[in-house]
Write an enzyme that holds these catalytic residues in place. Structure first.
Site, PDB file in Angstrom:
ATOM      1  N   LYS A   4      60.751  57.461  35.752  1.00 33.07           N
ATOM      2  CA  LYS A   4      60.686  56.254  35.134  1.00 33.07           C
ATOM      3  C   LYS A   4      61.950  56.215  34.068  1.00 33.07           C
ATOM      4  O   LYS A   4      62.163  55.046  33.717  1.00 33.07           O
ATOM      5  CB  LYS A   4      59.347  56.312  34.331  1.00 33.07           C
ATOM      6  CG  LYS A   4      58.381  56.078  35.370  1.00 33.07           C
ATOM      7  CD  LYS A   4      56.877  56.095  34.940  1.00 33.07           C
ATOM      8  CE  LYS A   4      55.658  55.625  35.818  1.00 33.07           C
ATOM      9  NZ  LYS A   4      55.515  56.768  36.785  1.00 33.07           N
TER      10      LYS A   4
HETATM   11  C1  LIG Z   1      55.295  56.664  37.900  1.00 35.64           C
HETATM   12  C2  LIG Z   1      55.493  57.830  39.011  1.00 35.64           C
HETATM   13  C3  LIG Z   1      55.226  57.844  40.432  1.00 35.64           C
HETATM   14  C4  LIG Z   1      54.772  56.454  41.212  1.00 35.64           C
HETATM   15  O1  LIG Z   1      55.848  55.527  41.168  1.00 35.64           O
HETATM   16  P1  LIG Z   1      55.450  53.775  41.372  1.00 35.64           P
HETATM   17  O2  LIG Z   1      56.503  53.215  41.151  1.00 35.64           O
HETATM   18  O3  LIG Z   1      54.086  53.748  40.522  1.00 35.64           O
HETATM   19  O4  LIG Z   1      54.979  53.885  42.816  1.00 35.64           O
HETATM   20  C5  LIG Z   1      55.164  58.861  41.263  1.00 35.64           C
HETATM   21  N1  LIG Z   1      55.881  60.134  40.498  1.00 35.64           N
HETATM   22  C6  LIG Z   1      56.025  60.302  39.497  1.00 35.64           C
HETATM   23  C7  LIG Z   1      56.480  61.602  38.806  1.00 35.64           C
HETATM   24  C8  LIG Z   1      55.862  59.318  38.373  1.00 35.64           C
HETATM   25  O5  LIG Z   1      56.065  59.373  37.070  1.00 35.64           O
END
Ligand SMILES: *Cc1c(COP(=O)(O)O)cnc(C)c1O
Length: 564
Positions: free
Chosen positions: A124
């Site tokens: 993120k």
């Molecule tokens: C947010 C997140 C995801 C999922 O991502 P999306 O964009 O919601 O599909 C997967 N793995 C981790 C570690 C995350 O923080």
């Protein structure tokens, strides 16, 4: 480039407006009026560019020059990725073939794209580092033109987190001028690494609130605050959740970057006609949706494997065409807690954007163009009508079904696989212990989310028809294993039935946290922390809401006069 809501009520927004608003007022998500298509020569000319240069080029296609001029855009993007620990930003690593099938070349061509080299060690950061700088840039500009005697215009970012988003938002917004950020987390219900990561940020504009209750309680308080019109307007509330358009756009860059990275490793694709596919561990569909935009821009990706944990609404959709919340036998909606908590979702919020394109007639590529701009617009409005109807059915009846042609267009590019906790742990175990088997090669420590994607990649390859065309599979790695140490250490240290301890030539010493975590995460435990606790009289949401709003008032109320 202008933006419209998937539900049709608002159109013609600027990039800045779409970014500040996040969610459209009609409940829809912002999408660009059109997707710029690049020709193959232009795409190939990006192959030698640095990560920030690629990202800047992508942003340029979606943001009007008069909103952010070239030099400023390049600077925003460069600063956003300078906080990553490697100039590659998202390095590509090769995985060993640790399956029992040694004669399938596609299994020898598995890669992981490490998206976790940002400040909070989760993917993120890629998006939130950029979003923080965009907020700062737009606010600075708003304030440049204000009369000298008036107060600076500021915003209050309010969000709830079940773990990863909050940390990435805090690190993206810390120290930003005219931005205060309040992040609610359920007290005692996020991992200690995540808790330490957020609460050890002591910048004066960062405010952690630990709420007595669940993540849903936190989310409800945030939603209620946004629906509280006087409160929202007074504090200039802004959101940073995963539906924010700027986040999707920022993520598109690593698909381009990694496509070129594989190409560099294996030589030209043209002669061999190689295929590149991605396996993406998915929750709210933001990560994989960014890949869809890359394809629509012209990047020749063969397909996406949507990898879910047991919260498998997307997997069920691709099997049946029905998008439906999971219920318990007694009819309650239920999110299952799994080893990959960042993907524990009931509905997948960004999926609405993909469905909008599919119903409009787009699949892998854009559907036929209408004869006139007005007819194009009518097509868009018609798609929005279907979306509004279906989203209402989702809310009222718990699900909706799409016509066969819509599903078929989705299947042109997407396939899916649902991975159990058992398979997730098994994969973490196999990729670690491989070094002790008779084929010694470097081991790899997978975090549980990445493991979900790797299992899906293996399974889709193993059960598919083998081809003579070389196939390269890139599994997106969304977190450092050090962020989810309990699941990782458990999986590695527990000896599974098919991996007898006797495989280890020198015996096996259990792995510790320090062995799998970056030193910055290990060091967090000793740092001072700042957090406000909010009790809710046993989970009463109304009490929680009032108390959280009181904290905001007490903390930043003096910056926002109550008459505004
Ligand atoms: C947010 C997140 C995801 C999922 O991502 P999306 O964009 O919601 O599909 C997967 N793995 C981790 C570690 C995350 O923080």
């Amino acid at each position: 480039m202008k933006y419209r809501s998937t539900r049709g009520k608002s159109t013609g927004l600027s990039f800045e407006e779409a970014v500040f608003e996040g969610l459209a007022t009609d409940g829809g998500l912002y999408i660009p009026h059109s997707i710029p298509e690049l020709n193959p020569a232009e795409i190939q000319s990006w192959a030698t560019l640095s990560y920030p240069e690629i990202a800047t080029n992508i942003f340029r296609k979606f943001i009007a020059q008069d909103e952010i001029p070239d030099a400023h855009l390049a600077d925003i993007v460069a600063r956003s990725f300078a906080t990553f620990s490697t100039p590659e930003v998202t390095p590509l690593e090769k995985l060993p073939n640790v399956t029992t099938e040694q004669n399938n070349p596609a299994l020898d061509n598995l890669f992981v794209l490490e998206l976790f080299h940002g400040p909070t060690f989760a993917f993120k950061d890629v998006a939130l580092q950029v979003l923080g700088n965009l907020f700062e840039y737009f606010l600075q500009r708003k304030n440049q033109n204000r009369p000298a005697d008036s107060e600076a215009y500021g915003i209050t970012v309010l969000g709830a987190t079940s773990g990863d988003t909050g940390g990435a938002a805090i690190y993206g917004l810390r120290g930003k001028k005219n931005v205060d950020v309040f992040i609610l987390h359920p007290k005692g219900r996020i991992s200690s690494v995540q808790e330490q990561q957020m609460t050890s940020v002591l910048d004066p504009n960062v405010h952690n609130i630990a709420v007595e209750g669940t993540f849903d309680d936190c989310q409800d308080i945030v939603k209620a605050s946004f629906s509280d019109d006087p409160f929202r307007r007074r504090f200039h509330l802004a959101a940073v959740n995963s539906i924010n358009w700027a986040r999707i756009l920022a993520q598109t860059s690593y698909y381009f970057y990694s496509y070129f990275a594989v190409q560099k490793r294996v030589g030209s694709f043209e002669k061999s006609g190689a295929r590149v596919q991605y396996s993406v561990p998915t929750g709210n569909f933001g990560d994989v949706l960014a890949g869809y935009y890359a394809v629509r821009m012209g990047l020749p990706i063969d397909r996406f494997i949507i990898a879910t944990n047991e919260n498998d609404i997307l997997h069920r959709f691709f099997q049946t065409g029905r998008y439906e919340k999971k219920k318990t036998p007694t009819g309650d909606e239920q999110v299952k807690m799994t080893l990959s908590p960042a993907m524990d979702i009931l509905v997948s919020s960004n999926f609405e954007r993909l469905v909008w394109y599919l119903v409009r007639g787009d699949g892998r590529s854009s559907g036929p163009t209408a004869a006139t701009p007005d007819a194009e617009d009518a097509k868009a409005r018609k798609a929005s009508e279907s979306i509004a109807l279906w989203m209402n059915q989702l809310k009222e009846k718990g699900g909706f079904t799409v016509p066969d042609d819509v599903l078929a267009r989705g299947k042109e590019l997407f396939t899916s696989f649902c991975t159990s906790d058992k398979l997730t742990a098994d994969a973490i175990h196999r990729y670690y212990h491989h070094q002790f088997t008779s084929y010694p090669s470097p081991h790899y420590v997978l975090d549980p989310h990445t493991a979900v994607g790797v299992v899906a990649a293996e399974q889709v390859i193993l059960t598919g028809t083998p081809t003579t065309t070389p196939t390269y599979t890139i599994c997106l790695s969304t977190a450092s294993p050090g962020k989810f140490p309990d699941a990782v250490l458990d999986a590695i240290n527990n000896v599974l039935p098919h991996q007898p301890q006797s495989n280890h030539p020198t015996g096996f010493k259990p792995v510790t946290y320090a062995d799998i975590a970056p030193s910055q995460l290990v060091a967090l435990a000793g740092l001072p922390k700042r957090v406000v606790e909010v009790s809710t009289d046993g989970g009463d949401k109304h009490v929680g809401l009032k108390k959280v709003q009181h904290v905001v008032e007490q903390t930043v109320g003096f910056k926002f006069s109550s008459s505004k």
